[in-house]
Scaffold this active site. Structure first.
Site, PDB file in Angstrom:
ATOM      1  N   ILE A   1       7.923  -3.026  10.278  1.00  0.00           N
ATOM      2  CA  ILE A   1       7.308  -2.331  11.408  1.00  0.00           C
ATOM      3  C   ILE A   1       5.765  -2.650  11.313  1.00  0.00           C
ATOM      4  CG2 ILE A   1       8.714  -0.180  10.834  1.00  0.00           C
ATOM      5  CD1 ILE A   1       6.702   0.696   8.649  1.00  0.00           C
ATOM      6  N   GLY A   2       5.566  -3.753  10.905  1.00  0.00           N
ATOM      7  CA  GLY A   2       4.096  -4.369  11.142  1.00  0.00           C
ATOM      8  C   GLY A   2       3.122  -4.281  10.241  1.00  0.00           C
ATOM      9  N   GLY A   3       3.617  -3.946   8.613  1.00  0.00           N
ATOM     10  CA  GLY A   3       2.600  -3.838   7.722  1.00  0.00           C
ATOM     11  C   GLY A   3       1.935  -5.096   7.496  1.00  0.00           C
TER      12      GLY A   3
ATOM     13  N   ASP B   1      12.296 -10.303  13.389  1.00  0.00           N
ATOM     14  CA  ASP B   1      12.965  -9.322  12.502  1.00  0.00           C
ATOM     15  C   ASP B   1      14.402  -9.189  13.112  1.00  0.00           C
ATOM     16  OD1 ASP B   1      12.043  -7.360   9.860  1.00  0.00           O
ATOM     17  OD2 ASP B   1      13.953  -7.020  10.874  1.00  0.00           O
TER      18      ASP B   1
ATOM     19  N   ILE C   1      16.712 -15.135  11.478  1.00  0.00           N
ATOM     20  CA  ILE C   1      15.491 -16.315  11.128  1.00  0.00           C
ATOM     21  C   ILE C   1      16.371 -17.503  10.922  1.00  0.00           C
ATOM     22  CG2 ILE C   1      13.954 -16.677   9.224  1.00  0.00           C
ATOM     23  CD1 ILE C   1      13.082 -14.040   8.936  1.00  0.00           C
TER      24      ILE C   1
ATOM     25  N   SER D   1       8.167 -11.021   3.819  1.00  0.00           N
ATOM     26  CA  SER D   1       8.539 -10.168   2.943  1.00  0.00           C
ATOM     27  C   SER D   1      10.187 -10.023   3.166  1.00  0.00           C
ATOM     28  CB  SER D   1       8.069  -8.611   3.244  1.00  0.00           C
ATOM     29  OG  SER D   1       8.576  -7.858   2.308  1.00  0.00           O
TER      30      SER D   1
ATOM     31  N   CYS E   1      15.124  -7.348  -0.087  1.00  0.00           N
ATOM     32  CA  CYS E   1      14.881  -7.165  -1.370  1.00  0.00           C
ATOM     33  C   CYS E   1      16.233  -6.928  -2.268  1.00  0.00           C
ATOM     34  CB  CYS E   1      13.930  -6.255  -1.783  1.00  0.00           C
ATOM     35  SG  CYS E   1      14.288  -4.594  -0.965  1.00  0.00           S
TER      36      CYS E   1
ATOM     37  N   SER F   1       9.000  -1.142   3.742  1.00  0.00           N
ATOM     38  CA  SER F   1       7.813  -2.108   4.053  1.00  0.00           C
ATOM     39  C   SER F   1       6.951  -2.210   2.895  1.00  0.00           C
ATOM     40  CB  SER F   1       6.995  -1.153   5.315  1.00  0.00           C
ATOM     41  OG  SER F   1       6.045  -1.611   5.526  1.00  0.00           O
TER      42      SER F   1
END
Length: 358
Positions: free
Chosen positions: A10-12, A31, A54, A73, A76, A338
């Protein structure tokens, strides 16, 4: 910095670049999550945003973008404490392993920043990453940091790596993992305070008192939309992490917040800690009378933190917005995936200039 945002969410990372004060241009963001991309494009309509896997990228594609910085990022789930910890055997690491393979072939690459969950530092994926960047001519430094170490009332321990080409000055002499903010990062940092018109800010003079939960609360919240249900009070009242206006901490918010209670984030109570404690004692006095216990706990007006409040705790600016079509459930999921904008902004400043902004 000429930046490629991988796993841009979301652009962090983009907001962290803005917060850092360094000169930058985001050449492209990528993304595979369409909901996240919608939020990204809503807030950064002039930045190229690719909705693609990606693994479709090769070094030639990246070279054409003329970037010298990669921020990422990666997923995870292969490393998180509540997952199966399958590491590189989890197919969700495939895109990261793909990037690791092509990093040596990106000749213009000068800067790398990676964020992931605590636990990534002991993974095989991490070992492959640091081996790659070391062999590709980078100095690097790894950290486990949390926003609470910077004055933000939220615990969110995360792994960070910053890497810089060896032909550029680097302010660390070794790559050993650090678990507290380095003095290079903290010595000249002004006091952090919160302004509800702008979000978290720095003031060289400083403000009186620590930042508390009351500082990040939304006004006029419709409690009926966020109240903890009687069913949750009945089953999970004892495991909730309850924070009050005077609290100076909160638990890490995850993508499951609002759907599950344990380990997903804190619950807000508008009253004091003493009131919470005494009300729980009164509820216990009702013994096996579940209805009376729940009725007593209901007086605490326990509610979930709103998406805006969580965004504030993650240091997103006040002009960050979700499109109107995004549901609260989606907001919680997207925020939970995020980054903390402020922590990353300090690391970016450290990576680029060697000292934090003053």
């Amino acid at each position: 910095m000429e930046v490629l945002e991988l796993y841009s969410g979301i652009g962090g990372m983009h907001y962290a670049l803005k917060e850092s004060g360094i000169q930058f241009k985001v050449a492209a963001s990528i993304d595979i999550n369409t909901a996240a991309n919608d939020v990204y494009k809503h807030n950064f309509p002039n930045t190229i945003n690719f909705n693609r896997n990606i693994q479709c990228l090769d070094s030639g594609d990246i070279t054409k973008l003329a970037i010298n910085t990669i921020l990422m990022s990666p997923p995870c789930q292969p490393f998180t404490r509540v997952g199966l910890k399958k590491d590189i055997l989890d197919e969700r690491t495939d895109s990261l392993l793909h990037i690791i393979k092509i990093i040596p072939h990106i000749e213009m690459l000068k800067y790398i920043l990676v964020e992931n969950v605590k636990g990534f530092e002991v993974s095989q994926a991490r070992n492959k990453l640091v081996k790659c960047i070391a062999e590709s001519g980078f100095n690097y430094k790894e950290f486990i940091l949390s926003p609470c170490q910077f004055g933000v009332p939220n615990t969110r321990h995360r792994y960070y790596l910053i890497a810089k080409k060896k032909d550029r000055p680097f302010c660390f002499t070794n790559s050993s993992l650090m678990v507290i903010p380095p003095k290079e990062l903290l010595n000249s940092l002004p006091s952090l305070y919160f302004n509800k018109n702008e979000g978290f800010n720095q003031n060289i003079v400083g403000q009186s008192g620590a930042i508390c939960i009351k500082d990040i609360l939304e006004e006029n919240v419709d409690e009926t939309d966020y109240l903890v249900s009687d069913k949750i009070l009945q089953k999970h009242a004892r495991i909730m992490d309850i924070q009050t206006p005077a609290s100076s901490k909160s638990c890490c918010f995850t993508k499951a917040y609002g759907r599950y209670i344990e380990g997903t984030g804190s619950i807000f109570c508008p009253f004091s800690k003493d009131t919470v404690h005494n009300t729980y004692l009164n509820a216990d006095n009702h013994g096996d009378d579940i209805e009376q216990r729940v009725q007593t706990l209901r007086t605490l007006k326990l509610r979930y933190f709103t998406p805006r409040e969580i965004a504030r705790l993650m240091c997103f600016p006040e002009n960050f917005q979700f499109p109107k079509t995004v549901t609260n459930k989606q907001k919680y999921r997207l925020l939970g995936n995020s980054i903390n904008v402020y922590v990353v902004s300090r690391l970016l400043k450290l990576l680029k200039d060697g000292i934090p902004n003053t």
